[in-house]
Structure formats: structure tokens, C-alpha cells
Write a protein that holds these residues in place. Structure first.
Motif, short mmCIF file in Angstrom:
data_model
loop_
_atom_site.label_atom_id
_atom_site.label_comp_id
_atom_site.label_asym_id
_atom_site.label_seq_id
_atom_site.Cartn_x
_atom_site.Cartn_y
_atom_site.Cartn_z
N GLU A 12 2.28 1.69 -3.51
CA GLU A 12 1.25 2.18 -4.43
C GLU A 12 0.94 3.65 -4.17
OE1 GLU A 12 -0.52 0.73 -7.02
OE2 GLU A 12 0.96 -0.88 -6.88
N ARG A 13 0.87 4.02 -2.92
CA ARG A 13 0.55 5.41 -2.56
C ARG A 13 1.66 6.35 -3.02
NH1 ARG A 13 -2.94 9.04 -2.45
NH2 ARG A 13 -2.88 10.46 -0.71
N ARG A 14 2.92 5.91 -2.86
CA ARG A 14 4.04 6.75 -3.31
C ARG A 14 4.08 6.88 -4.83
NH1 ARG A 14 9.16 5.17 0.53
NH2 ARG A 14 8.37 6.23 2.37
N ALA B 5 -4.60 6.77 -5.65
CA ALA B 5 -5.54 7.40 -4.73
C ALA B 5 -5.99 6.39 -3.68
CB ALA B 5 -6.74 7.92 -5.51
N HIS B 6 -6.68 6.89 -2.65
CA HIS B 6 -7.14 6.00 -1.58
C HIS B 6 -8.13 4.96 -2.09
CE1 HIS B 6 -5.05 7.96 1.67
NE2 HIS B 6 -5.45 9.13 1.21
N GLY B 7 -8.98 5.33 -3.03
CA GLY B 7 -9.92 4.38 -3.60
C GLY B 7 -9.22 3.26 -4.36
N GLU B 8 -8.13 3.59 -5.02
CA GLU B 8 -7.36 2.56 -5.72
C GLU B 8 -6.69 1.62 -4.74
OE1 GLU B 8 -4.73 4.87 -8.11
OE2 GLU B 8 -6.26 5.37 -9.58
N LEU B 9 -6.29 2.13 -3.58
CA LEU B 9 -5.72 1.26 -2.56
C LEU B 9 -6.76 0.30 -2.01
CD1 LEU B 9 -3.45 3.71 -0.53
CD2 LEU B 9 -2.75 1.98 -2.18
N ALA B 10 -7.98 0.79 -1.84
CA ALA B 10 -9.06 -0.09 -1.38
C ALA B 10 -9.37 -1.16 -2.42
CB ALA B 10 -10.31 0.73 -1.07
N ASP B 11 -9.35 -0.78 -3.70
CA ASP B 11 -9.55 -1.78 -4.75
C ASP B 11 -8.43 -2.80 -4.77
OD1 ASP B 11 -11.91 -0.66 -5.57
OD2 ASP B 11 -11.01 0.50 -7.21
N ALA C 153 0.83 -1.21 0.00
CA ALA C 153 0.00 0.00 0.00
C ALA C 153 0.86 1.26 0.00
CB ALA C 153 -0.93 -0.01 1.21
#
Length: 129
Positions: A30-32, A36-42, A27
Motif C-alpha cells: 500500500e505504501r509503495r 499515506a500513513h493515515g491510510e495505512l492506519a485505517d 502495508a
């Protein structure tokens, strides 16, 4: 037999800790990279483990645990069962997500084995010892 139960418990606790740590690293990467936060949830739902699958596996393991306790005569409380079964739920949900991603020919069979059969059997075994 008590040694086997302890190995199972600590194996699932260790496995769940490793999975949660690996997800945290994925995570952060991916964030770096700009997700976006929604993509992390997906990402979590698709490739790692979903909260619904973890919850379902814990409930099925709890049902197996209580069934074994009912047959054996002693029923463990919710506060004793859930800390043992939560790591099992994380590992089972991870297995269901990974196996269905790899083998999309039999997703229902894999999901049933990972989220129903395994937690039910392991919840029963852990309570029996």
C-alpha cells in the motif's frame, strides 16, 4: 494434556507471526502504491486488527487465566501470562475484523465470540494445563 496446551500456545504464536508478516507485506504494498500513513492506519483498523481489540482480547484472556488459577490454587504472574495471551489477542482481533467485514448482519455476535468468549475460554484452558 500438556501436549494440547503446547500445541495451542505455539499455534497462536505461529498464527500471530504469520498475521503480522502478512500485514507488513500488505502495508509495504500500500505504501509503495502511494498510500499515506493515515491510510495505512485505517487499513490496519478496518481489515486486519485494531490495537484496541488486541488489548481487549488480552485482558479478557488474562481474566480467564487468573480465574482458572484462582480456582486451581496457583496464580501466574502478569509477566508469564501476557506473552502467552498476546498472540491469542492478535488472532482474536484479526478474526473479529475479518468476520465482521464478511458478515455484517451479526457484527455484535461475531465480536463477542471472537473477543470475549474465545479468549476467556482459551485463557482458562491454557492456565489449567
Amino acid at each position: 494434556m500438556d501436549l494440547v496446551a503446547d500445541v495451542l500456545r505455539w499455534g497462536f504464536v505461529g498464527g500471530a507471526a504469520l498475521l503480522l508478516g502478512a500485514f507488513a507485506v500488505a502495508a509495504v504494498r500500500e505504501r509503495r502504491s502511494g498510500a499515506a500513513h493515515g491510510e495505512l492506519a485505517d487499513l490496519m483498523e478496518r481489515e486486519w486488527f485494531s490495537a484496541g481489540k488486541v488489548f481487549f482480547a488480552v485482558l479478557v484472556g488474562l481474566a480467564g487465566s487468573w480465574a482458572a488459577a484462582y480456582v486451581g490454587g496457583t496464580r501466574s504472574g502478569l509477566s508469564e501470562s501476557v506473552p502467552v495471551l498476546f498472540p491469542l489477542g492478535v488472532v482474536a482481533a484479526f478474526a473479529a475484523c475479518r468476520w465482521t467485514a464478511v458478515d455484517d448482519r451479526h457484527p455484535l455476535r461475531v465480536t463477542i465470540v471472537a473477543l470475549v468468549a474465545a479468549p476467556l475460554a482459551l485463557g482458562t484452558v491454557m492456565t489449567g494445563w
